[in-house]
Design an enzyme around this catalytic site. Sequence first.
Site, PDB file in Angstrom:
ATOM      1  N   LEU A  47       0.306 -40.290   8.746  1.00  0.00           N
ATOM      2  CA  LEU A  47      -0.824 -40.608   7.856  1.00  0.00           C
ATOM      3  C   LEU A  47      -0.537 -40.236   6.394  1.00  0.00           C
ATOM      4  CD1 LEU A  47      -3.972 -39.917  10.074  1.00  0.00           C
ATOM      5  CD2 LEU A  47      -2.491 -41.931   9.958  1.00  0.00           C
ATOM      6  N   ASN A  88       5.650 -34.837   8.478  1.00  0.00           N
ATOM      7  CA  ASN A  88       6.465 -35.234   7.320  1.00  0.00           C
ATOM      8  C   ASN A  88       5.677 -36.040   6.290  1.00  0.00           C
ATOM      9  OD1 ASN A  88       6.300 -37.619   8.797  1.00  0.00           O
ATOM     10  ND2 ASN A  88       8.345 -38.301   8.218  1.00  0.00           N
ATOM     11  N   HIS A 142       9.752 -42.342  20.590  1.00  0.00           N
ATOM     12  CA  HIS A 142      10.300 -43.692  20.420  1.00  0.00           C
ATOM     13  C   HIS A 142      11.624 -43.943  21.139  1.00  0.00           C
ATOM     14  CE1 HIS A 142      12.245 -41.392  17.258  1.00  0.00           C
ATOM     15  NE2 HIS A 142      11.266 -41.535  16.390  1.00  0.00           N
ATOM     16  N   ASP A 163       4.197 -44.961  16.397  1.00  0.00           N
ATOM     17  CA  ASP A 163       5.033 -44.565  15.258  1.00  0.00           C
ATOM     18  C   ASP A 163       4.569 -45.308  13.994  1.00  0.00           C
ATOM     19  OD1 ASP A 163       6.900 -43.287  13.719  1.00  0.00           O
ATOM     20  OD2 ASP A 163       8.651 -44.268  14.614  1.00  0.00           O
ATOM     21  N   GLY A 195      10.395 -48.020   8.933  1.00  0.00           N
ATOM     22  CA  GLY A 195       9.025 -47.817   9.402  1.00  0.00           C
ATOM     23  C   GLY A 195       8.137 -49.021   9.219  1.00  0.00           C
TER      24      GLY A 195
HETATM   25 ZN    ZN Z   1      11.072 -40.645  14.497  1.00  0.00          ZN
HETATM   26 ZN    ZN Z   2       7.687 -41.227  13.484  1.00  0.00          ZN
END
Ligand code: ZN
Ligand code: ZN
Length: 407
Positions: free
Chosen positions: A51, A82, A220, A293, A312
């Site tokens: 987020l 992160n 993942h 993710d 991402g």
């Molecule tokens: Zn990751």
């Molecule tokens: Zn991630």
Amino acid sequence: MILIKGGKPGDVLVEGGTISKIGKVAARGAETLDAKGLLVVPGLIDLHVHLREPGREDKETIASGAAAAVAGGFTSVATMANSGIPCDSAVGVTYVLARAREANLANVFPVGAVSKGLKGEELAEMGKMADAGAVAFSDDGQPIMNAELMRRALEYSRMLEKPIISHCEDATLTRGAVMNEGPISAQLGLRGWPNAAEAAMAARDVYLAALTGGRLHLQHVSARETVDIVRRAKKMGIRVTAEATPHHLTLTDECLRGYESRYKMCPPLRTRADVDAVVEGVADGTIDAIATDHAPHTVEEKEQELAACPNGVVGLETALGVVLSIKEIPFERIIDALTAAPARILGLKSKGRLEAGADADITLIDPRAAWTVDSSAFRSRGRSTPFEGMKLVGRAVRVVVGGRVCS
Ligand SMILES: [Zn+2]
Ligand SMILES: [Zn+2]
């Protein structure tokens, strides 16, 4: 008091923040939600989102992410540490919880960092973060290359009874990698990241979990070898769980042929054999959970050329429709992987169940709703999705969080 009436498996009565009755219910004076033709399931839980707040509110905020969550049918999300300013202290955990309370949409559970500043050198104050409300620990975004640090983190996880969530990647094998390593990366002239970089790290972590008795969760899973490692580890009684993303369950590295950044994520899209193995892993329960993710970036960042753009894609608003398209996984298993399994992994005892006494987090799904993915309509600030323009069937139409209708 809310009465969800006429859905499958039955009427659901909500009083306060709790489910009080399921079956044939008549309740005078209750606000009624018509659920005719709809499936009533426990609120979906995504144990892996980014987020970005605090520090990168241009990419996403806790409020915009929580809005994207409820739009996609998710009543709870766990956000990784992160963010622009890493969540590596009790203060960081408290901040996320406060911002989530203000947003007042989906429940947001903070995941604390394993290492201070996500630097992979020194353990963060896991005990203090757990006391402040962290549900798990992860340096996700990057791997924990130092095995000794991972060992100690798993020892703490055993004491705290909270999982270490691992991004499995041997970074010495993935420098400069843009996509899966294989025939297609060779044809395209792009640097590849081999399955072995994930599988080798997964194997290391599994043996460290065995050594310490700690709780390990693998994020993942993308490589077929990793599915085998998890399957074997579970047979050996090692405390490991795993997740797969909607994109790794459906798309292959063929997508990269147009050099489009909306197919760039970490780990990368793999081959058909890998997708099939990951699907089989979810179907047979080797892979416990489905997690998005969800990793929003600004449009400018994602518009850079493939080698330069960040890894991402967003996922909260497409996940349900995408996974419902996977016919090899039974519907009940899909819902379990999106509800009870992530609740168990995160230790959310009163969530992930549609039962009297459970939290009133509920998702209403229209299994016949046909729709087309249009990122311009996303509530998320992120727009980069590998599913743009895809026609899907099945969508969350109403969401109740803590007894409150949120969408
Ligand atoms: Zn990751
Ligand atoms: Zn991630």
